[in-house]
Design an enzyme around this catalytic site. Structure first.
Site, short mmCIF file in Angstrom:
data_model
loop_
_atom_site.label_atom_id
_atom_site.label_comp_id
_atom_site.label_asym_id
_atom_site.label_seq_id
_atom_site.Cartn_x
_atom_site.Cartn_y
_atom_site.Cartn_z
N ASN A 11 0.85 -1.19 0.00
CA ASN A 11 0.00 0.00 0.00
C ASN A 11 0.88 1.24 0.00
O ASN A 11 1.41 1.61 1.04
CB ASN A 11 -0.91 -0.04 1.24
CG ASN A 11 -1.76 1.20 1.38
OD1 ASN A 11 -1.85 2.01 0.46
ND2 ASN A 11 -2.40 1.35 2.53
N LYS A 13 -0.01 4.27 -0.34
CA LYS A 13 -0.70 5.47 0.17
C LYS A 13 -0.46 6.63 -0.78
O LYS A 13 -0.33 6.41 -1.98
CB LYS A 13 -0.25 5.76 1.61
CG LYS A 13 -0.35 4.50 2.49
CD LYS A 13 -0.26 4.76 3.96
CE LYS A 13 -0.43 3.44 4.70
NZ LYS A 13 -0.51 3.59 6.12
N HIS A 96 -9.91 1.36 4.17
CA HIS A 96 -8.68 1.53 4.94
C HIS A 96 -8.95 2.49 6.09
O HIS A 96 -9.74 3.44 5.94
CB HIS A 96 -7.56 2.07 4.03
CG HIS A 96 -6.23 2.06 4.71
ND1 HIS A 96 -5.85 3.04 5.60
CD2 HIS A 96 -5.22 1.16 4.68
CE1 HIS A 96 -4.65 2.75 6.08
NE2 HIS A 96 -4.24 1.61 5.53
N GLU A 98 -7.43 4.92 7.22
CA GLU A 98 -7.20 6.34 6.91
C GLU A 98 -8.39 6.93 6.16
O GLU A 98 -8.71 8.11 6.32
CB GLU A 98 -5.89 6.49 6.13
CG GLU A 98 -4.69 6.27 7.05
CD GLU A 98 -3.45 5.71 6.38
OE1 GLU A 98 -3.34 5.76 5.15
OE2 GLU A 98 -2.57 5.21 7.12
N GLU A 168 -6.30 -4.72 10.21
CA GLU A 168 -5.26 -3.72 10.46
C GLU A 168 -5.59 -2.95 11.73
O GLU A 168 -6.37 -1.98 11.69
CB GLU A 168 -5.18 -2.73 9.30
CG GLU A 168 -4.76 -3.34 7.99
CD GLU A 168 -4.04 -2.32 7.11
OE1 GLU A 168 -2.90 -2.58 6.73
OE2 GLU A 168 -4.62 -1.27 6.83
N GLY A 174 1.81 2.39 10.78
CA GLY A 174 2.78 3.47 10.65
C GLY A 174 3.43 3.86 11.96
O GLY A 174 4.10 4.88 12.05
N SER A 213 2.71 -2.07 10.38
CA SER A 213 4.16 -2.14 10.64
C SER A 213 4.79 -3.48 10.26
O SER A 213 5.71 -3.95 10.93
CB SER A 213 4.46 -1.78 12.10
OG SER A 213 4.05 -0.44 12.36
#
Ligand code: PGA
Length: 251
Positions: A11, A13, A96, A98, A168, A174, A213
């Site tokens: 991914n 991003k 996702h 985000e 996730e 991150g 991560s």
């Protein structure tokens, strides 16, 4: 049921311009020897055309990072499943964390996106996972399974063979704070049981990924868990060297 092929989903991003993506793809192509795992790049939509051209015949798959819940029409700024499919994408990430957080996407919207991906011939990678507060309250399993059920609304058993689910935990994205392999297995196993309950035998065979991560050094242990069928990788997906390291560790 035999374990499905491991999926290493990268991914990117909001990173890499089309020129940067092209240079990256050429570098990868020279050095990559695909092993046991399927590799898919979830790239910004604007990079997909170049990636599709420069990675053709490599076996590397492509995916979008989001997809519209609508088929076509007056939805300024949106990218449809047909558009992603036309540039060679196999996958579309939906839900996702985000997007759930910064674009206020509810699980109902995520389910609409997953259904649109399926009708457009894409495999939706449906993301679920709890934040830190939920984990600290010890409610991570029920929270994630509720989110999963809502994000699958309207998906029929006959199309469910084409979905991928990614667990996730938001606190591990991150942050360098990876869930342990046992944490990943706990939730991926719970997700698989829930999928079997909702979708029967088809549900039990759905690929379930872990993300948060993941990098060289932990990818193999995580993906070796009985109910983990691959990884969704952000930070470690950006450098060719770290992707090659993960591919090599997956055998
Ligand atoms: P990370 O991101 O690997 O940088 O934690 C994973 C993701 O957001 O998919």
């Amino acid at each position: 049921m035999p374990k499905p092929q491991t999926l290493l989903a990268l991914n990117w991003k909001m990173n890499k311009t089309p020129s940067e993506a092209t240079a990256w793809a050429n570098d990868l192509k020279e050095k990559l020897h695909l092993g046991a795992a399927e590799v898919a790049i979830m790239a910004p939509a604007i990079d997909l055309q170049a990636l599709s051209w420069f990675l053709k015949d490599t076996g590397v798959q492509l995916g979008g990072q989001d997809v519209s819940q609508h088929e076509s029409g007056a939805y300024t700024g949106e990218i449809s499943a047909a558009m992603l499919k036309d540039v060679g994408a196999k996958y579309a990430v939906v839900g996702h964390s985000e997007r759930r957080e910064y674009h206020a996407e509810s699980s109902q919207v995520v389910a609409g996106k997953a259904r649109a991906a399926l009708s457009g011939g894409l495999v939706p990678v449906i993301c679920v996972g709890e934040g830190l507060e939920v984990r600290e309250r010890g409610e991570h399993v029920s929270y994630t399974l509720d989110q999963l059920r809502d994000s699958l609304a309207g998906i029929t058993i006959s199309s469910a063979a084409q979905i991928v689910v990614a667990y996730e935990p938001v606190w591990a994205i991150g942050t360098g704070r990876t869930a342990t392999a046992a944490d990943a297995e706990e939730l991926c196993g719970a997700i698989r049981n829930a999928l079997s309950g909702l979708l029967g035998e088809v549900g039990g065979g759905v690929q379930v990924l872990y993300g948060g991560s993941v990098k060289g050094g932990n990818v193999a242990e995580i993906c070796a868990q009985p109910n983990v069928n691959g990884a969704l990788v952000g930070g470690a997906a950006l450098e060719v060297a770290s992707v090659l390291e993960m591919v090599a560790e997956l055998g």
